[in-house]
Design a protein around this motif. Structure first.
Motif, mmCIF file in Angstrom:
data_model
loop_
_atom_site.group_PDB
_atom_site.id
_atom_site.type_symbol
_atom_site.label_atom_id
_atom_site.label_comp_id
_atom_site.label_asym_id
_atom_site.label_seq_id
_atom_site.Cartn_x
_atom_site.Cartn_y
_atom_site.Cartn_z
ATOM 1 N N LEU A 108 -37.272 9.271 -107.722
ATOM 2 C CA LEU A 108 -38.557 9.931 -107.482
ATOM 3 C C LEU A 108 -38.980 9.773 -106.026
ATOM 4 N N VAL A 109 -38.845 8.581 -105.490
ATOM 5 C CA VAL A 109 -39.215 8.337 -104.093
ATOM 6 C C VAL A 109 -38.405 9.258 -103.181
ATOM 7 N N ARG A 110 -37.116 9.362 -103.431
ATOM 8 C CA ARG A 110 -36.265 10.228 -102.609
ATOM 9 C C ARG A 110 -36.672 11.697 -102.759
ATOM 10 N N TYR A 111 -36.978 12.107 -103.982
ATOM 11 C CA TYR A 111 -37.423 13.489 -104.195
ATOM 12 C C TYR A 111 -38.692 13.754 -103.395
ATOM 13 N N ASP A 112 -39.654 12.862 -103.514
ATOM 14 C CA ASP A 112 -40.919 13.042 -102.805
ATOM 15 C C ASP A 112 -40.732 12.993 -101.287
ATOM 16 N N ALA A 113 -39.821 12.161 -100.813
ATOM 17 C CA ALA A 113 -39.559 12.097 -99.374
ATOM 18 C C ALA A 113 -38.960 13.410 -98.882
ATOM 19 N N THR A 114 -38.136 14.035 -99.701
ATOM 20 C CA THR A 114 -37.488 15.289 -99.326
ATOM 21 C C THR A 114 -38.395 16.496 -99.512
ATOM 22 N N HIS A 115 -39.124 16.555 -100.628
ATOM 23 C CA HIS A 115 -39.870 17.760 -100.994
ATOM 24 C C HIS A 115 -41.376 17.693 -100.798
ATOM 25 N N GLU A 116 -41.932 16.500 -100.793
ATOM 26 C CA GLU A 116 -43.382 16.360 -100.760
ATOM 27 C C GLU A 116 -43.902 15.785 -99.443
ATOM 28 N N GLY A 117 -43.002 15.496 -98.516
ATOM 29 C CA GLY A 117 -43.425 14.958 -97.228
ATOM 30 C C GLY A 117 -43.800 13.490 -97.269
ATOM 31 N N LEU A 118 -43.363 12.772 -98.289
ATOM 32 C CA LEU A 118 -43.652 11.345 -98.391
ATOM 33 C C LEU A 118 -43.044 10.603 -97.212
ATOM 34 N N SER A 119 -43.820 9.777 -96.587
ATOM 35 C CA SER A 119 -43.326 8.912 -95.524
ATOM 36 C C SER A 119 -43.107 7.526 -96.113
ATOM 37 N N LEU A 120 -41.878 7.111 -96.181
ATOM 38 C CA LEU A 120 -41.577 5.798 -96.756
ATOM 39 C C LEU A 120 -42.226 4.688 -95.946
ATOM 40 N N ARG A 121 -42.309 4.860 -94.661
ATOM 41 C CA ARG A 121 -42.934 3.846 -93.818
ATOM 42 C C ARG A 121 -44.427 3.746 -94.121
ATOM 43 N N GLY A 122 -45.072 4.872 -94.292
ATOM 44 C CA GLY A 122 -46.509 4.865 -94.556
ATOM 45 C C GLY A 122 -46.867 4.176 -95.858
ATOM 46 N N PHE A 123 -45.992 4.264 -96.822
ATOM 47 C CA PHE A 123 -46.263 3.632 -98.108
ATOM 48 C C PHE A 123 -45.590 2.268 -98.236
ATOM 49 N N GLU A 124 -44.807 1.881 -97.221
ATOM 50 C CA GLU A 124 -44.084 0.617 -97.241
ATOM 51 C C GLU A 124 -43.276 0.455 -98.524
ATOM 52 N N LEU A 125 -42.534 1.507 -98.857
ATOM 53 C CA LEU A 125 -41.706 1.506 -100.054
ATOM 54 C C LEU A 125 -40.337 0.930 -99.707
ATOM 55 N N VAL A 126 -40.219 -0.365 -99.861
ATOM 56 C CA VAL A 126 -39.022 -1.058 -99.438
ATOM 57 C C VAL A 126 -38.226 -1.580 -100.632
ATOM 58 N N THR A 127 -38.881 -2.245 -101.543
ATOM 59 C CA THR A 127 -38.182 -2.907 -102.645
ATOM 60 C C THR A 127 -38.244 -2.077 -103.927
ATOM 61 N N ALA A 128 -37.462 -2.492 -104.890
ATOM 62 C CA ALA A 128 -37.484 -1.831 -106.196
ATOM 63 C C ALA A 128 -38.870 -1.938 -106.830
ATOM 64 N N ASP A 129 -39.532 -3.076 -106.645
ATOM 65 C CA ASP A 129 -40.897 -3.225 -107.178
ATOM 66 C C ASP A 129 -41.858 -2.247 -106.514
ATOM 67 N N ASP A 130 -41.694 -2.041 -105.202
ATOM 68 C CA ASP A 130 -42.522 -1.055 -104.503
ATOM 69 C C ASP A 130 -42.317 0.334 -105.100
ATOM 70 N N HIS A 131 -41.081 0.665 -105.383
ATOM 71 C CA HIS A 131 -40.764 1.978 -105.942
ATOM 72 C C HIS A 131 -41.391 2.138 -107.323
ATOM 73 N N ARG A 132 -41.303 1.109 -108.140
ATOM 74 C CA ARG A 132 -41.886 1.190 -109.483
ATOM 75 C C ARG A 132 -43.407 1.263 -109.412
ATOM 76 N N GLU A 133 -44.017 0.581 -108.476
ATOM 77 C CA GLU A 133 -45.468 0.692 -108.296
ATOM 78 C C GLU A 133 -45.840 2.106 -107.838
ATOM 79 N N TYR A 134 -45.017 2.691 -106.997
ATOM 80 C CA TYR A 134 -45.231 4.076 -106.559
ATOM 81 C C TYR A 134 -45.208 5.011 -107.773
#
Length: 114
Positions: free
Chosen positions: A77-103
């Motif tokens: 989902l994070v990768r989809y949103d980064a590609t299609h929705e303009g999600l900035s991984l840095r802005g959300f600090e999505l680094v770990t698996a727990d970060d991804h699940r919280e997202y």
């Protein structure tokens, strides 16, 4: 300092979610169709819910495969949103698996309320 709202707990994020069985059925029926954001979000959310149940019910080594599957689905989902929705991984600090699940939980809550 971030202005982002705190991550909702699983009980809040999934309060209005259909049953796990219903969601698994929905995800399975989408097989072969164009995978859109709803697909990746609902898949990640149901895997997260399964992992939460497994972690609450079983020893860590038994729950580990479900937790890993939830982390993988969340990353999709994070990768989809980064590609299609303009999600900035840095802005959300999505680094770990727990970060991804919280997202996933934040995104699911927002989606379910819309």
């Amino acid at each position: 300092m971030t202005t982002e709202a705190p991550t909702p707990g699983p009980a809040t994020a999934y309060a209005d979610a259909p049953s796990i069985i219903t969601e698994i059925g929905w995800v399975a029926r989408q097989r072969g169709s164009q995978a859109d954001r709803e697909f990746w979000l609902r898949k990640a959310a149901v895997f997260d819910r399964i992992a939460l149940k497994e972690a609450a019910s079983y020893a860590p080594e038994v729950a580990a495969p479900a937790i890993e599957a939830a982390a993988d689905a969340a990353l999709q989902l994070v990768r989809y949103d980064a590609t299609h929705e303009g999600l900035s991984l840095r802005g959300f600090e999505l680094v770990t698996a727990d970060d991804h699940r919280e997202y996933v939980r934040r995104a699911y809550l927002a989606w379910s309320r819309s």
